[in-house]
Design a protein around this motif. Structure first.
Motif, PDB file in Angstrom:
ATOM      1  N   LEU A 160       0.826  -1.217   0.000  1.00  0.00           N
ATOM      2  CA  LEU A 160       0.000   0.000   0.000  1.00  0.00           C
ATOM      3  C   LEU A 160       0.854   1.259   0.000  1.00  0.00           C
ATOM      4  N   ASP A 161       1.986   1.190   0.685  1.00  0.00           N
ATOM      5  CA  ASP A 161       2.891   2.340   0.797  1.00  0.00           C
ATOM      6  C   ASP A 161       3.475   2.745  -0.561  1.00  0.00           C
ATOM      7  N   LYS A 162       3.387   1.829  -1.547  1.00  0.00           N
ATOM      8  CA  LYS A 162       3.966   2.104  -2.871  1.00  0.00           C
ATOM      9  C   LYS A 162       2.949   2.695  -3.848  1.00  0.00           C
ATOM     10  N   LEU A 163       1.750   3.002  -3.368  1.00  0.00           N
ATOM     11  CA  LEU A 163       0.678   3.443  -4.271  1.00  0.00           C
ATOM     12  C   LEU A 163       1.072   4.640  -5.119  1.00  0.00           C
ATOM     13  N   ASP A 164       1.687   5.651  -4.499  1.00  0.00           N
ATOM     14  CA  ASP A 164       2.041   6.864  -5.246  1.00  0.00           C
ATOM     15  C   ASP A 164       3.229   6.645  -6.173  1.00  0.00           C
ATOM     16  N   LYS A 165       3.948   5.523  -5.988  1.00  0.00           N
ATOM     17  CA  LYS A 165       5.133   5.260  -6.810  1.00  0.00           C
ATOM     18  C   LYS A 165       4.820   4.363  -8.003  1.00  0.00           C
ATOM     19  N   ILE A 166       3.998   3.311  -7.783  1.00  0.00           N
ATOM     20  CA  ILE A 166       3.768   2.327  -8.854  1.00  0.00           C
ATOM     21  C   ILE A 166       2.318   2.274  -9.329  1.00  0.00           C
ATOM     22  N   GLY A 167       1.410   2.959  -8.645  1.00  0.00           N
ATOM     23  CA  GLY A 167       0.023   3.014  -9.092  1.00  0.00           C
ATOM     24  C   GLY A 167      -0.846   1.905  -8.534  1.00  0.00           C
ATOM     25  N   GLU A 168      -2.157   2.106  -8.685  1.00  0.00           N
ATOM     26  CA  GLU A 168      -3.156   1.205  -8.083  1.00  0.00           C
ATOM     27  C   GLU A 168      -3.054  -0.232  -8.583  1.00  0.00           C
ATOM     28  N   GLU A 169      -2.943  -0.423  -9.919  1.00  0.00           N
ATOM     29  CA  GLU A 169      -2.956  -1.781 -10.473  1.00  0.00           C
ATOM     30  C   GLU A 169      -1.737  -2.591 -10.021  1.00  0.00           C
ATOM     31  N   THR A 226       2.581  27.788   7.857  1.00  0.00           N
ATOM     32  CA  THR A 226       2.733  27.679   6.401  1.00  0.00           C
ATOM     33  C   THR A 226       2.484  26.268   5.877  1.00  0.00           C
ATOM     34  N   ALA A 227       2.443  25.269   6.762  1.00  0.00           N
ATOM     35  CA  ALA A 227       2.252  23.882   6.338  1.00  0.00           C
ATOM     36  C   ALA A 227       0.766  23.512   6.315  1.00  0.00           C
ATOM     37  N   THR A 228       0.466  22.389   5.666  1.00  0.00           N
ATOM     38  CA  THR A 228      -0.900  21.870   5.599  1.00  0.00           C
ATOM     39  C   THR A 228      -0.902  20.445   6.134  1.00  0.00           C
ATOM     40  N   LEU A 229      -1.877  20.131   6.988  1.00  0.00           N
ATOM     41  CA  LEU A 229      -2.036  18.765   7.507  1.00  0.00           C
ATOM     42  C   LEU A 229      -3.033  18.029   6.628  1.00  0.00           C
ATOM     43  N   GLN A 230      -2.651  16.825   6.186  1.00  0.00           N
ATOM     44  CA  GLN A 230      -3.495  16.067   5.267  1.00  0.00           C
ATOM     45  C   GLN A 230      -3.562  14.597   5.681  1.00  0.00           C
ATOM     46  N   LEU A 231      -4.751  14.047   5.713  1.00  0.00           N
ATOM     47  CA  LEU A 231      -4.925  12.625   6.001  1.00  0.00           C
ATOM     48  C   LEU A 231      -4.660  11.830   4.725  1.00  0.00           C
ATOM     49  N   ASP A 232      -3.813  10.794   4.827  1.00  0.00           N
ATOM     50  CA  ASP A 232      -3.487   9.939   3.685  1.00  0.00           C
ATOM     51  C   ASP A 232      -3.531   8.491   4.168  1.00  0.00           C
ATOM     52  N   VAL A 233      -4.654   7.797   3.880  1.00  0.00           N
ATOM     53  CA  VAL A 233      -4.828   6.439   4.409  1.00  0.00           C
ATOM     54  C   VAL A 233      -3.947   5.416   3.717  1.00  0.00           C
ATOM     55  N   THR A 234      -3.281   5.792   2.607  1.00  0.00           N
ATOM     56  CA  THR A 234      -2.362   4.850   1.956  1.00  0.00           C
ATOM     57  C   THR A 234      -0.954   4.955   2.535  1.00  0.00           C
ATOM     58  N   LEU A 235      -0.749   5.914   3.408  1.00  0.00           N
ATOM     59  CA  LEU A 235       0.579   6.115   4.001  1.00  0.00           C
ATOM     60  C   LEU A 235       0.868   5.004   5.006  1.00  0.00           C
ATOM     61  N   ALA A 236       1.895   4.218   4.706  1.00  0.00           N
ATOM     62  CA  ALA A 236       2.231   3.087   5.588  1.00  0.00           C
ATOM     63  C   ALA A 236       3.684   3.116   6.032  1.00  0.00           C
ATOM     64  N   ARG A 237       4.561   3.650   5.183  1.00  0.00           N
ATOM     65  CA  ARG A 237       6.003   3.747   5.465  1.00  0.00           C
ATOM     66  C   ARG A 237       6.682   2.407   5.653  1.00  0.00           C
ATOM     67  N   GLY A 238       5.942   1.304   5.637  1.00  0.00           N
ATOM     68  CA  GLY A 238       6.540  -0.018   5.548  1.00  0.00           C
ATOM     69  C   GLY A 238       7.471  -0.426   6.665  1.00  0.00           C
ATOM     70  N   LEU A 239       7.463   0.261   7.804  1.00  0.00           N
ATOM     71  CA  LEU A 239       8.367  -0.110   8.887  1.00  0.00           C
ATOM     72  C   LEU A 239       7.626  -0.888   9.959  1.00  0.00           C
ATOM     73  N   ASN A 240       8.282  -1.910  10.482  1.00  0.00           N
ATOM     74  CA  ASN A 240       7.610  -2.800  11.427  1.00  0.00           C
ATOM     75  C   ASN A 240       7.247  -2.152  12.747  1.00  0.00           C
ATOM     76  N   TYR A 241       7.949  -1.071  13.134  1.00  0.00           N
ATOM     77  CA  TYR A 241       7.790  -0.650  14.515  1.00  0.00           C
ATOM     78  C   TYR A 241       6.725   0.400  14.768  1.00  0.00           C
ATOM     79  N   TYR A 242       6.108   0.992  13.748  1.00  0.00           N
ATOM     80  CA  TYR A 242       5.058   1.984  14.008  1.00  0.00           C
ATOM     81  C   TYR A 242       3.770   1.312  14.478  1.00  0.00           C
ATOM     82  N   THR A 243       3.148   1.889  15.494  1.00  0.00           N
ATOM     83  CA  THR A 243       1.937   1.305  16.077  1.00  0.00           C
ATOM     84  C   THR A 243       0.774   2.291  16.132  1.00  0.00           C
ATOM     85  N   GLY A 244       1.043   3.583  15.970  1.00  0.00           N
ATOM     86  CA  GLY A 244      -0.022   4.587  16.031  1.00  0.00           C
ATOM     87  C   GLY A 244       0.091   5.545  14.862  1.00  0.00           C
ATOM     88  N   ALA A 245       0.229   6.839  15.171  1.00  0.00           N
ATOM     89  CA  ALA A 245       0.331   7.852  14.115  1.00  0.00           C
ATOM     90  C   ALA A 245       1.543   7.611  13.228  1.00  0.00           C
TER      91      ALA A 245
END
Length: 457
Positions: free
Chosen positions: A209-218, A285-304
């Protein structure tokens, strides 16, 4: 035949101007870290392999630089693995140390090792290089700096709120406006995996899922199928691929998708809390955006989970990221210590600032005054003035050799030094100095005090 000099792929030399610009970024980030109450620590460049391996997933493990044991490392090699030429099996017998892959896992090790000396919650920052055996490309290097800030010993979501503010503070100070701080929650990803019947394949699911923006949906769907996730499950993901709108509207959509997952609803609740707080506090100056495809692929994240994108006018990967890792210290024997942290990608930030011409003109503070060397007597007289100039905070130096005046003047021009001071017998006799403005060509004979004031002004 002389050896042609070279450096390893993915590494760089930095000239004086580049170092000055990098220090500008370092100092901006460091000042913000300290302003937010973080304390500095440092850890070794290399760790025991056992500290690093298995903490970043299979992809991360492959990118860790291993260090060969000193001495005759082959004498203790696994003979069977050596005979079979099995590099995976033989590595552990010939390499017990590795260059650090990031600063977070060494920090977790530090916390556990020094737990009796630390006052919790512990807010630390760390600015040091890391190494990854990645394929070099624009903005991706094998040796690069990370600038991390973490808090351990608190489960409070106010920490996540502060980290979003910290990102906003740093990028605003760098005049890098228009960055997007993307946020997701690992609990939402776990909830989605649960809903599609792939809880046992959470890591495979999130890595794809974390690769969606790189390789596309299919391509993402193909990878999920190859990892054993069913077509029926993938079809249930379809609403996610098209999820858009405001933070609040996406939250409402997710509530419907994850209505049967307690874990997923908990993640939604946490994101809603953060969004409400940031909406009330505001960002510069920044914008906060929800991105449900964001996974970062690392084993240790458990929350945000955080990832920062450069302004849309710049083609660049993420320039920062991080997240909550409630169980990271548990792998080193210290249970129930929650942590959350973020990282700034210095090298990519540098490239973005360069592309957008955002470095201040004064960032490369050059030598301001060069004293021409006419001989030892004149040099000694000049050095007394140079001492006074330096004490006044003015960068000054003496040309080291009594070379031809044209050569010394050319040296000043090539280094873009704005002022040159001439000291001959007449100046020594009158206890004065002749100051030449290299841009205008104007010359004045001044006392030491007037010289200092003139250069300062």
């Amino acid at each position: 035949m002389a050896q042609k000099p070279s450096i390893p792929k993915g590494t760089r030399d930095f000239n004086p101007e580049q170092v000055a610009k990098r220090n500008y970024i370092f100092n901006t980030i460091r000042n913000a870290f300290q302003n937010f109450g973080f304390q500095p620590i440092e850890t070794p460049s290399f760790e025991n392999s056992s500290t690093l391996m298995g903490k970043y997933g299979d992809e991360g493990d492959r990118l860790i630089f291993k260090i060969l044991n000193s001495g005759d490392f082959l004498s203790k090699a696994n003979a069977e693995a050596y005979a079979e030429k099995d590099s995976t099996k033989i590595t552990s017998s010939i390499s017990e140390k590795a260059l650090r892959y990031d600063l977070t896992v060494p920090f977790a090790r530090y916390v556990v090792q020094h737990q009796n000396e630390i006052e919790f919650p512990f807010k630390r920052y760390q600015i040091q290089p890391v190494w990854r055996a990645d394929r070099p490309q624009k903005g991706r290097f094998r040796e690069f700096y990370q600038c991390d800030a973490d808090v351990v010993g608190s489960q409070s979501l106010w920490q996540e709120v502060e980290f979003i503010q910290l990102y906003d503070t740093v990028f605003s100070a760098l005049k890098l406006e228009g960055v997007t701080i993307k946020i997701n929650n690992r609990k939402i990803l776990s909830g989605i995996a649960e809903v599609i019947g792939a809880s046992d394949k959470l890591i495979d699911f999130t890595v794809a899922l974390d690769k969606l923006d790189k390789i596309g949906e299919e391509k993402v769907k193909e990878e999920m199928l190859s990892k054993g996730i069913s077509e029926e499950g993938i079809s249930k993901l379809q609403p996610l691929f098209g999820l858009s709108g405001t933070f609040e509207s996406q939250i409402e959509s997710l509530k419907g998708i994850l209505s049967t997952s307690e874990e997923g609803l908990k993640g939604i609740e946490e994101l809603a809390f953060i969004d409400t707080a940031i909406s009330e506090l505001g960002l510069s100056t920044a914008t906060l955006q929800l991105d449900v495809t964001l996974a970062r692929g690392l084993n240790y994240y458990t929350g945000a989970i955080f990832e920062v994108s450069a302004p849309k006018t710049v083609q660049m990967g993420s320039i920062g990221g991080g997240g909550r890792y409630d169980d990271l210290t548990g792998i080193f024997g210290l249970k129930d210590v929650s942590g959350v942290g973020i990282s700034f990608g210095l090298d990519r930030i540098y490239l973005v600032l360069e592309e957008l011409n955002l470095f201040p003109e004064t960032v490369s503070k050059n030598v301001e005054v060069l004293f021409i060397n006419f001989g030892d007597k004149e040099a000694l007289f000049s050095l007394k003035a140079i001492k006074a100039l330096r004490a006044a905070g003015i960068n000054a130096e003496l040309y080291p050799d009594a070379a031809k005046m044209k050569k010394q003047m050319n040296h000043a021009n090539k280094r873009e030094i704005p002022f040159v001071v001439l000291v001959g017998e007449q100046e020594i006799a009158s206890n004065n100095y002749t100051l030449k403005n290299m841009k205008t060509g104007d010359q004045d004979t001044l006392s030491l005090e007037a010289l200092v004031e003139s250069v300062k002004g």
